[in-house]
Design a protein around this motif. Structure first.
Motif, mmCIF file in Angstrom:
data_model
loop_
_atom_site.group_PDB
_atom_site.id
_atom_site.type_symbol
_atom_site.label_atom_id
_atom_site.label_comp_id
_atom_site.label_asym_id
_atom_site.label_seq_id
_atom_site.Cartn_x
_atom_site.Cartn_y
_atom_site.Cartn_z
ATOM 1 N N HIS A 49 36.083 16.419 40.816
ATOM 2 C CA HIS A 49 37.378 15.963 40.288
ATOM 3 C C HIS A 49 37.738 14.649 40.957
ATOM 4 O O HIS A 49 37.413 14.433 42.116
ATOM 5 C CB HIS A 49 38.483 16.986 40.601
ATOM 6 N N ASP A 92 43.325 10.145 38.498
ATOM 7 C CA ASP A 92 43.156 9.149 37.431
ATOM 8 C C ASP A 92 44.112 7.964 37.523
ATOM 9 O O ASP A 92 44.048 7.063 36.688
ATOM 10 C CB ASP A 92 43.240 9.819 36.053
ATOM 11 N N ARG A 130 35.945 7.466 39.922
ATOM 12 C CA ARG A 130 35.774 7.982 38.551
ATOM 13 C C ARG A 130 34.487 7.446 37.927
ATOM 14 O O ARG A 130 33.803 8.161 37.183
ATOM 15 C CB ARG A 130 37.006 7.679 37.695
ATOM 16 N N HIS A 188 48.159 20.083 32.815
ATOM 17 C CA HIS A 188 47.330 20.636 31.735
ATOM 18 C C HIS A 188 47.813 22.011 31.264
ATOM 19 O O HIS A 188 47.127 22.677 30.499
ATOM 20 C CB HIS A 188 45.871 20.756 32.187
HETATM 21 MG MG MG Z 1 41.982 14.472 35.174
#
Ligand code: MG
Ligand code: ATP
Length: 137
Positions: free
Chosen positions: A115, A118, A85, A52
């Motif tokens: 968190h 993914d 998730r 990121h």
């Molecule tokens: Mg992420």
């Protein structure tokens, strides 16, 4: 069986809801394979969120992640990455479904309680970033 990497973020630890999140992790059927509380440095947070780096929220995100202790975990379950998730809910707590952790414990998109990895590749990177092989047996 699959393993994923999870964080109970500094906002959740500060609010004293880490225990409730851990209870939920267990009641939803995950096995906790490893767990540690750590206070990330700014540089460690930057390394973790390297993907990121170019995003506008990178500075704020890494300040937040290094603002206090968090709890890092290795969770195991069938389809653990997707299952975790789903349990967390949408990134923005305002958009997260009822019953999800971010809906229940998150305050905003940058203070969103948890968190989760993914994909299998990111789970491998993230587990390796925080745990030694010996801790993951
Ligand atoms: Mg992420
Ligand atoms: P995470 O990686 O923390 O599990 P995610 O995969 O749902 O969350 P990402 O897109 O990977 O979301 O973003 C990583 C984190 O960066 C988010 O959890 C959130 O805290 C923060 N973030 C994402 N988008 C924004 C935004 N637009 N403004 C502020 N913070 C953001």
């Amino acid at each position: 069986m699959q393993r994923t990497f999870a964080i109970i973020k500094p906002d959740a630890v500060r609010k004293r809801v880490a225990g409730q999140i851990l209870a939920r992790i267990e009641s939803e059927g995950f096995t906790v394979r490893a767990l540690r509380m750590i206070h990330l440095s700014k540089a460690e947070a930057e390394g973790f969120y390297d993907v990121h780096r170019e995003r506008p929220f990178f500075g704020g995100l890494t300040d937040f992640m290094s603002s206090g202790p968090c709890i890092v975990l290795c969770l195991e379950a069938p389809d653990a990455i997707r299952k975790w998730r789903d349990l967390m809910g949408a990134t923005d707590p305002a958009k997260a479904a009822d019953g999800t952790l971010r809906k229940g414990f998150g305050a905003s998109i940058d203070n969103n309680a948890t968190h989760g990895s993914d994909a299998t590749e990111t789970a491998a990177f993230e587990l390796g970033y925080f745990f030694r092989g010996m801790e993951l047996r």
